[in-house]
Design a protein around this motif. Structure first.
Motif, PDB file in Angstrom:
ATOM      1  N   HIS A  91      -0.787 -17.216  -4.040  1.00  0.00           N
ATOM      2  CA  HIS A  91      -0.859 -15.299  -3.099  1.00  0.00           C
ATOM      3  C   HIS A  91      -0.592 -14.364  -4.725  1.00  0.00           C
ATOM      4  CE1 HIS A  91      -0.326 -16.844   1.115  1.00  0.00           C
ATOM      5  NE2 HIS A  91      -1.248 -16.661   0.778  1.00  0.00           N
ATOM      6  N   ARG A  92       0.515 -15.220  -5.896  1.00  0.00           N
ATOM      7  CA  ARG A  92       0.734 -14.957  -7.225  1.00  0.00           C
ATOM      8  C   ARG A  92      -0.243 -14.993  -8.059  1.00  0.00           C
ATOM      9  NH1 ARG A  92       6.321 -17.643  -7.458  1.00  0.00           N
ATOM     10  NH2 ARG A  92       6.349 -15.806  -9.592  1.00  0.00           N
ATOM     11  N   GLY A  94      -4.505 -14.571  -8.610  1.00  0.00           N
ATOM     12  CA  GLY A  94      -5.623 -14.031  -8.378  1.00  0.00           C
ATOM     13  C   GLY A  94      -7.215 -14.792  -9.287  1.00  0.00           C
ATOM     14  N   PRO A 115      -8.233 -10.718   1.148  1.00  0.00           N
ATOM     15  CA  PRO A 115      -7.298 -11.773   0.367  1.00  0.00           C
ATOM     16  C   PRO A 115      -5.920 -11.024   1.711  1.00  0.00           C
ATOM     17  CG  PRO A 115      -7.558 -11.097  -1.073  1.00  0.00           C
ATOM     18  CD  PRO A 115      -8.634 -10.197   0.142  1.00  0.00           C
ATOM     19  N   LEU A 116      -5.975  -9.502   1.944  1.00  0.00           N
ATOM     20  CA  LEU A 116      -4.632  -9.279   2.676  1.00  0.00           C
ATOM     21  C   LEU A 116      -4.505 -10.059   3.526  1.00  0.00           C
ATOM     22  CD1 LEU A 116      -4.187  -5.385   1.541  1.00  0.00           C
ATOM     23  CD2 LEU A 116      -2.767  -7.921   0.490  1.00  0.00           C
ATOM     24  N   GLN A 119      -3.427 -13.433   4.513  1.00  0.00           N
ATOM     25  CA  GLN A 119      -1.768 -13.313   4.380  1.00  0.00           C
ATOM     26  C   GLN A 119      -1.533 -12.304   5.435  1.00  0.00           C
ATOM     27  OE1 GLN A 119      -0.381 -12.156   0.559  1.00  0.00           O
ATOM     28  NE2 GLN A 119      -2.311 -12.872  -0.540  1.00  0.00           N
ATOM     29  N   ARG A 121      -1.512  -9.281   6.193  1.00  0.00           N
ATOM     30  CA  ARG A 121      -0.443  -7.765   6.032  1.00  0.00           C
ATOM     31  C   ARG A 121      -2.220  -6.679   5.893  1.00  0.00           C
ATOM     32  NH1 ARG A 121       0.196  -9.355  -0.076  1.00  0.00           N
ATOM     33  NH2 ARG A 121       0.893  -7.384  -0.136  1.00  0.00           N
ATOM     34  N   ASP A 123      -2.464  -3.373   4.791  1.00  0.00           N
ATOM     35  CA  ASP A 123      -2.785  -1.823   3.579  1.00  0.00           C
ATOM     36  C   ASP A 123      -4.203  -1.790   3.334  1.00  0.00           C
ATOM     37  OD1 ASP A 123      -1.395  -0.635   1.775  1.00  0.00           O
ATOM     38  OD2 ASP A 123      -0.266  -1.989   0.933  1.00  0.00           O
ATOM     39  N   ARG A 126      -3.259   0.682   0.092  1.00  0.00           N
ATOM     40  CA  ARG A 126      -3.722  -0.533  -1.229  1.00  0.00           C
ATOM     41  C   ARG A 126      -5.135  -1.247  -1.865  1.00  0.00           C
ATOM     42  NH1 ARG A 126      -1.444  -2.172  -6.103  1.00  0.00           N
ATOM     43  NH2 ARG A 126      -2.011  -4.202  -6.378  1.00  0.00           N
ATOM     44  N   THR A 163      -3.768  -7.586  -4.057  1.00  0.00           N
ATOM     45  CA  THR A 163      -2.324  -8.575  -3.780  1.00  0.00           C
ATOM     46  C   THR A 163      -1.747  -8.728  -4.977  1.00  0.00           C
ATOM     47  OG1 THR A 163      -2.962 -10.950  -4.277  1.00  0.00           O
ATOM     48  CG2 THR A 163      -3.615 -10.342  -2.034  1.00  0.00           C
ATOM     49  N   ASP A 164      -2.032  -7.560  -5.753  1.00  0.00           N
ATOM     50  CA  ASP A 164      -0.608  -7.767  -6.667  1.00  0.00           C
ATOM     51  C   ASP A 164      -0.033  -8.731  -7.116  1.00  0.00           C
ATOM     52  OD1 ASP A 164       0.561  -5.853  -8.453  1.00  0.00           O
ATOM     53  OD2 ASP A 164       2.692  -6.092  -7.582  1.00  0.00           O
ATOM     54  N   PRO A 165      -0.706  -9.659  -8.211  1.00  0.00           N
ATOM     55  CA  PRO A 165      -0.636 -10.950  -9.094  1.00  0.00           C
ATOM     56  C   PRO A 165      -0.258 -10.473 -10.373  1.00  0.00           C
ATOM     57  CG  PRO A 165      -3.454 -10.695  -9.302  1.00  0.00           C
ATOM     58  CD  PRO A 165      -2.403  -9.507  -8.453  1.00  0.00           C
TER      59      PRO A 165
END
Length: 252
Positions: A91-92, A94, A115-116, A119, A121, A123, A126, A163-165
């Motif tokens: 998840h960290r 991309g 991807p969210l 997970q 999630r 958002d 985002r 996901t802000d990798p």
């Protein structure tokens, strides 16, 4: 490994080999590779077909494990993780693919949000921010078939970043694009590093791509690391019009 090295280095390959068995034959896709990818850098991985670039990428993503040696991402040895921990680590990270890998039955917004969703999630803000960042704010309801190749790759980059990798793995992200669009995608990767501090590993066979954006590049041949070459930074200016861009490249 010291704490200083861990904090300043995004990825470490420590004596990594990867051997595949085909029938009675053994093939070394990678052989005793040691290299560091500095945190916050754009790091190129160069080589012709069969050099081991794809294997290197799979090892960084934990989709494959080394036969020997260690692959350490953000201070963590991926081989030491259980399946649940490895999923959390991914998840960290991309990934941007050569052929975009978008879902044709999903809109731009839905592809980026995927991807969210995986997970669990939600958002929307985002997702909207990522569409704006890659320059697709007005195309949220379109489908991949309605987009150009460059636009599809922008969707793929936004999807990878949503996901802000910490680490972005790019697998030949420009080889399916024309010269002008390639320049735009490379500029977007530079903007990604500048805006988010993302470490980027750019796997490619295109020397011009490495020259344009990378700080350094590892050069591979038949699974062996030949050298790590520093890339001098020079002032780059791309003409805004496609015709001017073509004339400049042909004249150089």
């Amino acid at each position: 490994m010291s704490d200083a090295t861990t904090t300043s280095t995004a990825v470490v390959f420590d004596g990594v080999s990867r051997r595949f068995v085909h029938g009675e034959a053994e093939v070394d896709a990678l052989s005793d590779v040691s290299l560091d990818i500095p945190r916050g850098s754009i790091f190129g991985v160069l080589g012709e077909s069969g050099a081991g670039k794809s294997t290197l990428l799979r090892l960084m993503n934990g989709l494959d494990l080394p036969t020997s040696g260690r692959v350490i991402v953000s201070g963590t040895d991926l081989a030491a993780l259980g399946s649940r921990e490895l999923r959390a680590m991914r998840h960290r990270i991309g990934v941007v693919f050569q052929h975009f890998n978008l879902l044709g039955n999903l809109t731009v917004r839905a592809n980026i949000a995927l991807p969210l969703r995986l997970q669990h999630r939600r958002d929307p803000a985002r997702v909207t921010a990522m569409m704006e960042f890659v320059g697709l704010a007005g195309l949220s309801d379109r489908y991949p078939a309605q987009l150009s190749g460059g636009q599809q790759q922008r969707v793929a980059i936004a999807r990878a970043l949503v996901t802000d990798p910490e680490l972005l793995l790019c697998d030949e992200p420009t080889s399916a694009l024309d010269t002008h669009t390639t320049a735009e995608i490379l500029e977007l990767l530079q903007a990604t590093r500048a805006e988010f501090g993302t470490t980027i590993a750019l796997v490619t066979h295109e020397l011009d791509a490495v020259k344009a954006v990378c700080d350094a590049a590892a050069v591979f041949e038949r699974g062996r690391l030949l050298d790590i070459v520093e890339v001098p930074r020079v002032a780059q200016h791309r003409e805004p019009r496609y015709l001017d861009h073509v004339k400049s490249r042909l004249a150089s």
